[in-house]
Design an enzyme around this catalytic site. Structure first.
Site, short mmCIF file in Angstrom:
data_model
loop_
_atom_site.label_atom_id
_atom_site.label_comp_id
_atom_site.label_asym_id
_atom_site.label_seq_id
_atom_site.Cartn_x
_atom_site.Cartn_y
_atom_site.Cartn_z
N GLN A 237 -25.92 23.13 14.04
CA GLN A 237 -25.66 21.73 14.40
C GLN A 237 -26.23 21.41 15.78
OE1 GLN A 237 -21.31 21.93 12.40
NE2 GLN A 237 -21.73 19.95 13.35
N ARG A 384 -14.56 17.69 11.47
CA ARG A 384 -14.61 16.24 11.36
C ARG A 384 -13.67 15.53 12.34
NH1 ARG A 384 -17.05 13.91 6.07
NH2 ARG A 384 -17.91 12.03 6.97
N CYS A 385 -13.83 15.90 13.59
CA CYS A 385 -13.10 15.17 14.63
C CYS A 385 -13.73 15.52 15.96
CB CYS A 385 -11.63 15.53 14.65
SG CYS A 385 -11.27 17.02 15.54
N GLU A 760 -16.48 10.72 11.82
CA GLU A 760 -15.23 11.48 11.74
C GLU A 760 -14.00 10.60 11.65
OE1 GLU A 760 -15.38 12.60 16.12
OE2 GLU A 760 -16.37 14.22 15.05
N1 PCD Z 1 -23.72 5.07 11.65
C1 PCD Z 1 -24.05 3.74 11.47
N2 PCD Z 1 -23.49 2.80 12.28
C2 PCD Z 1 -22.61 3.13 13.23
C3 PCD Z 1 -22.24 4.49 13.42
C4 PCD Z 1 -22.83 5.43 12.61
O1 PCD Z 1 -24.84 3.43 10.56
N3 PCD Z 1 -22.05 2.22 14.04
C5 PCD Z 1 -24.35 6.14 10.84
C6 PCD Z 1 -25.25 7.00 11.71
O2 PCD Z 1 -26.48 6.52 11.86
C7 PCD Z 1 -25.19 8.35 11.00
C8 PCD Z 1 -23.82 8.37 10.40
O3 PCD Z 1 -23.39 6.98 10.31
O4 PCD Z 1 -26.14 8.38 9.99
C9 PCD Z 1 -22.79 9.19 11.27
O5 PCD Z 1 -22.93 8.78 12.59
P1 PCD Z 1 -21.97 9.32 13.77
O6 PCD Z 1 -20.59 8.86 13.59
O7 PCD Z 1 -22.63 9.02 15.05
O8 PCD Z 1 -21.91 10.90 13.56
P2 PCD Z 1 -23.03 12.01 13.76
O9 PCD Z 1 -22.94 12.55 15.15
O10 PCD Z 1 -24.30 11.52 13.25
O11 PCD Z 1 -22.54 13.08 12.73
C10 PCD Z 1 -21.47 13.94 13.05
C11 PCD Z 1 -20.32 13.68 12.12
C12 PCD Z 1 -19.34 14.82 12.20
S1 PCD Z 1 -18.80 15.25 13.66
C13 PCD Z 1 -18.89 15.44 11.07
S2 PCD Z 1 -17.83 16.69 11.22
C14 PCD Z 1 -19.28 15.01 9.68
C15 PCD Z 1 -19.79 13.57 9.74
O12 PCD Z 1 -20.79 13.52 10.75
N4 PCD Z 1 -20.26 15.92 9.14
C16 PCD Z 1 -20.99 15.51 8.05
N5 PCD Z 1 -20.39 13.20 8.47
C17 PCD Z 1 -21.04 14.14 7.70
N6 PCD Z 1 -21.71 13.71 6.62
C18 PCD Z 1 -22.36 14.62 5.88
N7 PCD Z 1 -23.01 14.18 4.77
N8 PCD Z 1 -22.36 15.94 6.16
C19 PCD Z 1 -21.71 16.40 7.25
O13 PCD Z 1 -21.72 17.67 7.56
MO1 PCD Z 1 -17.96 17.48 13.44
O14 PCD Z 1 -17.44 17.56 15.12
O15 PCD Z 1 -19.28 18.49 13.34
O16 PCD Z 1 -16.62 18.56 12.97
#
Ligand code: PCD
Length: 806
Positions: A237, A384-385, A760
């Site tokens: 990432q 996802r935060c 997120e």
């Molecule tokens: N957007 C739009 N408008 C606005 C905002 C935003 O359209 N106002 C879009 C953009 O461009 C991109 C998307 O929507 O395409 C997202 O963005 P953002 O909120 O800025 O974010 P980024 O930095 O790009 O990415 C990151 C995130 C995270 S953190 C996670 S866990 C998850 C989510 O992203 N992962 C994933 N989502 C998703 N989807 C998919 N398909 N796969 C994946 O793996 Mo962490 O801290 O790493 O735990």
């Protein structure tokens, strides 16, 4: 003008710029099986590595005998901590300032910990080799319960830290203590509690879970002895950070390290950090002179690479009789497992958990977090935060419901009463953040009106009465959640990773024919950056999005950036893209002025080119300007049309949202039905509404999984009992409810295009909505808080404990 002249609307539509539901360009290859993932990388002579892993959660490693393994046909090498010591790589630094064993060095500290790396001509031979490595263990007592980690007689886990009374984040209180982090005004908060008319206190746990992307963590490392160059293909990432970390720990010149993150099948925070597999594959390649591939299987991914959550939050709110909050006090016991390998910006041992005051105007608050070691896998990633924001949102959103219950007030009303008001932005929270913008009342009221909230409450009251009369065995819950996120790490004043400031970047290069390539320091894992980044450029400079190719993930060509996680790409790289585009536009304006023989100031930008003010027929399109940039620039100007921007944002962005979950639960079976789920998200300016909707669907599905069943659970002996998709809840289309999405738009005042992150948010707001729905369903039977995950069995058990089932 003849009839063929396109209208303004047509010219705008041709760009497919911001606000357009542009179809995802990457899906052309993804939907045809033509993506290029790490496991698709096949280099000549490539070898395969796989791990011998510990069956014990805590044991001394007495002896490793590889003699039989080396006799297995195809097995070429067995790498152990002893091998790694010769190159000083038996241990590696973590992002959180701790150190972590790459391979077991004298001891193992969690089940499935990496003990030896077997390298063979193919994966099957490696596996046969693994079975022939004989490891002699002396089991030690396991420490599983974080609440017992600081008992006087708790076993010593980290012998390497013996006698160390302080760590990366200050003093250590006990041999299994990692850090204590405190924020806020303790005296003022204690005083608020001393004079409070109403108080609540609850231990709210957010269980251990795992990001479990479809594609596991993997890499191919190839060391070229002649050139002294190391090429690493990996599921990263943050590819640039990996390059710098490899340069620092392997002591290789950074220009000789090429990191390439090809297509990635989901990241969700799991692919931010560095794992033993990467180091072992690199060392194996250096030792054998051949490329080495390492690909995790599902069990390895779930049990050994970074987990998420495991926060145990004792939460107190002080309030007036009328329901105005006056103070918040939270103590968190954070179970970090065997090594502190949290992926947070360096200065933040508990990430951005201090956003825990949420969307409410708390005059004062105090937070203390204790991190502890246990015999569990390391990690603590932002699944996802944005660095522990989901834990914070769950904590405050559950606590607000508990307070509403105590006051006998409607949870939505209580929230409306305590929201930060629109005119208070930029708002300084009691725990130190400056919220950039928000309009919480409008969002909440829109949710209530659209869902028919009042009518649903009425229906619930009728159902409860019917239940009391014995006419139904079903109970109904309404889960209200209102969250504020903090995304866009980050301003260099707040955020760095191992000393590298968390800016991000974009380089745009336009070609003579009115097309171009743009590269960023971010890396899409499925989010659709190839589609959306081109849309920003299209609107900014008037070149159709289809003419802009977006490329990410190759550290040799992309400008340095800190990668994609914590919904930081839009707030940080998205801003860099706009800024780079504006540099191009400024040069384009000079070229147009020269060609149209007017002063620059007499030009105005008009959708896809520059027009002379007051003379509408004098116009030069961006396409023509691109050509001119390569053949007739003003005297003294360099030819070409390209720009780079490194953007250090002045602040984070604070997206928010109002969610409602309507749930029915059968008390005799615990089976729940999600009747409705409504999610209103405000992420400021919307780049691609279709992608946003997809992001919200994905995040809600993960929130549903976490709240309703997904869990990494250990038994008392330290065995992981949910190490496969048989036991770890992974919802499919069958279980996943229908999502209703909605939005308001409150732009970020400091972001060049006003956009905030969104990826997120649905997880952050979703988890409390589900959990509040379950808790709301049961509350009239006398409960205040039922721990997640709310699977059928736990629902049935709650009904039984509350006397609703005989
Ligand atoms: N957007 C739009 N408008 C606005 C905002 C935003 O359209 N106002 C879009 C953009 O461009 C991109 C998307 O929507 O395409 C997202 O963005 P953002 O909120 O800025 O974010 P980024 O930095 O790009 O990415 C990151 C995130 C995270 S953190 C996670 S866990 C998850 C989510 O992203 N992962 C994933 N989502 C998703 N989807 C998919 N398909 N796969 C994946 O793996 Mo962490 O801290 O790493 O735990």
């Amino acid at each position: 003008m003849n009839d063929m002249t396109p209208t303004r609307e047509q010219r705008e539509a041709a760009l497919e710029g911001m606000g357009c539901k542009r179809k995802r360009v990457e899906d052309i290859r993804f939907t045809q099986g033509k993506g290029n993932y790490v496991d698709d990388v096949k280099l000549p002579g490539m070898l395969h590595g796989d791990f011998v892993r510990s069956p014990h959660p805590h044991a001394r490693v007495k002896k490793i005998d590889d003699s039989e393994a080396l006799k297995v046909p195809g097995v070429l090498a067995v790498i152990t901590a002893e091998t790694l010591k010769t190159v000083n790589l038996a241990w590696m630094p973590t992002l959180a300032g701790d150190v972590q064993m790459v391979l077991a060095d004298g001891k193992v500290l969690f089940q499935n910990q990496e003990v030896a790396f077997v390298v063979a001509t193919d994966r099957y031979a490696a596996d046969d080799g693994i079975n022939k490595v004989v490891v002699e263990y002396e089991p030690l007592p396991p420490l599983v319960d974080p609440f017992k980690s600081m008992d006087q007689d708790a076993p010593v886990l980290r012998e390497d830290l013996a006698g160390k009374t302080s760590g990366a984040h200050g003093p250590r209180k006990h041999h299994n203590h990692i850090f204590e982090w405190t924020v806020g005004d303790k005296e003022l908060t204690d005083a608020a509690f001393n004079k409070a008319e109403v108080k609540i206190k609850e231990m709210i746990s957010y269980h251990r879970t795992h990001p479990s992307p479809l594609e596991t963590c993997q890499c191919v490392c190839s060391f070229d002895k002649i050139k002294g160059e190391l090429t690493i293909y990996g599921t990263f990432q943050a590819p640039h950070v990996i390059r710098t970390v490899v340069a620092l720990i392997a002591k290789l010149p950074e220009q000789k390290i090429h990191v390439i993150a090809p297509d990635i099948g989901g990241g969700f925070g799991n692919k931010v950090g560095a794992y033993p597999g990467y180091i072992c594959a690199a060392v194996a390649s250096i030792v054998t002179g051949k490329p080495v591939k390492w690909v995790e299987d599902r069990i390895e991914n779930l049990t050994a690479t970074s987990f998420a959550r495991d926060y145990h939050m004792t939460t107190e709110i002080a309030a007036t009789k009328e329901g105005k909050v006056t103070g918040l006090r939270v103590h968190v016991l954070a179970d970090h497992g065997a090594f502190d390998a949290c992926a947070d910006p360096s200065k933040w041992p508990a990430g951005f958990f201090n956003i825990v005051t949420g969307s409410y105007d708390f005059p004062t608050a105090h937070l203390a977090v204790d991190g502890v070691y246990t015999n569990k896998a390391p990690g603590g990633v932002a699944y996802r935060c944005s660095f522990r924001v989901t834990e914070a949102a769950y904590c405050i959103e559950r606590a607000m419901d508990i307070l509403a219950q105590k006051l006998n007030m409607d949870p939505a009303e209580l929230r409306l009463k305590n929201f930060i008001k629109t005119e208070q932005f930029p708002y300084h929270s009691a725990l130190g953040w400056e919220y950039d913008s928000g309009d919480y009342h409008t969002a909440m009221r829109k949710m209530m009106e659209t869902t028919g909230y009042a009518a649903l409450r009425k229906e619930q009251a009728e159902k409860r009465a019917a239940f009391a009369r014995g006419e139904t065995r079903e109970i109904m819950g309404l889960g209200v959640s209102f969250f504020t996120e903090i995304v866009g790490a980050g301003p260099s004043k707040n955020c760095d990773i191992l000393g590298i400031a968390m800016f991000d970047s974009c380089e745009i290069r336009l070609h003579p024919t009115g097309a171009g390539i743009a590269r960023m320091g971010t890396k899409s894992q499925g989010q659709g950056h190839e589609t959306t980044w081109a849309q920003i450029i299209a609107t900014e400079i008037g070149i159709p999005a289809d003419n802009i190719m977006v490329e990410e993930g190759n550290t040799d060509t992309a400008p340095y950036g800190l990668g994609t996680y914590g919904s930081r790409s839009t707030p940080v790289a998205g801003a860099a893209i706009a800024m780079a585009a504006r540099k191009i536009k400024a040069k384009a304006q000079m070229i147009a002025a020269y060609k149209l023989e007017v002063h620059e100031d007499d030009l105005e930008f008009d959708i896809d080119g520059f027009r002379v003010k007051g003379l509408p027929e004098k116009f030069m399109s961006m396409k023509d300007i691109c050509w001119a940039a390569y053949n007739s620039v003003p005297p003294g100007m360099e030819p070409g049309l390209e720009a780079v921007s490194y953007y250090d944002p002045p602040n984070m962005t604070y997206p928010f949202g109002a969610y409602l979950c309507v749930m029915d639960i059968d008390v005799d079976t615990g089976v729940y039905k999600i009747r409705r789920f409504y999610a209103l998200d405000d992420c400021g300016t919307r780049i691609n509404p279709m992608i946003i909707e997809g992001q919200v669907h994905g995040g809600l599905t993960e929130a549903f999984a976490i709240a309703m069943g997904q869990e990494i659970r250990y038994d008392e002996a330290g065995n992981v009992v949910t190490g496969s998709f048989m036991d770890f809840f992974m919802p499919t289309a069958v279980e996943t409810p229908h999502w209703e999405t909605d939005f308001t738009v409150t732009p970020s005042p400091h972001h060049p295009i006003g956009a905030k992150g969104v990826g997120e948010s649905p997880n952050v707001g979703g988890v409390p909505a589900f959990s509040n729905a379950v808790n709301d369903a049961f509350s009239f039977l006398g409960s205040t808080h039922i721990q997640m995950p709310h699977d059928f069995w736990r629902n049935w058990k709650a009904a039984k404990d509350l006397g609703a089932v005989a």
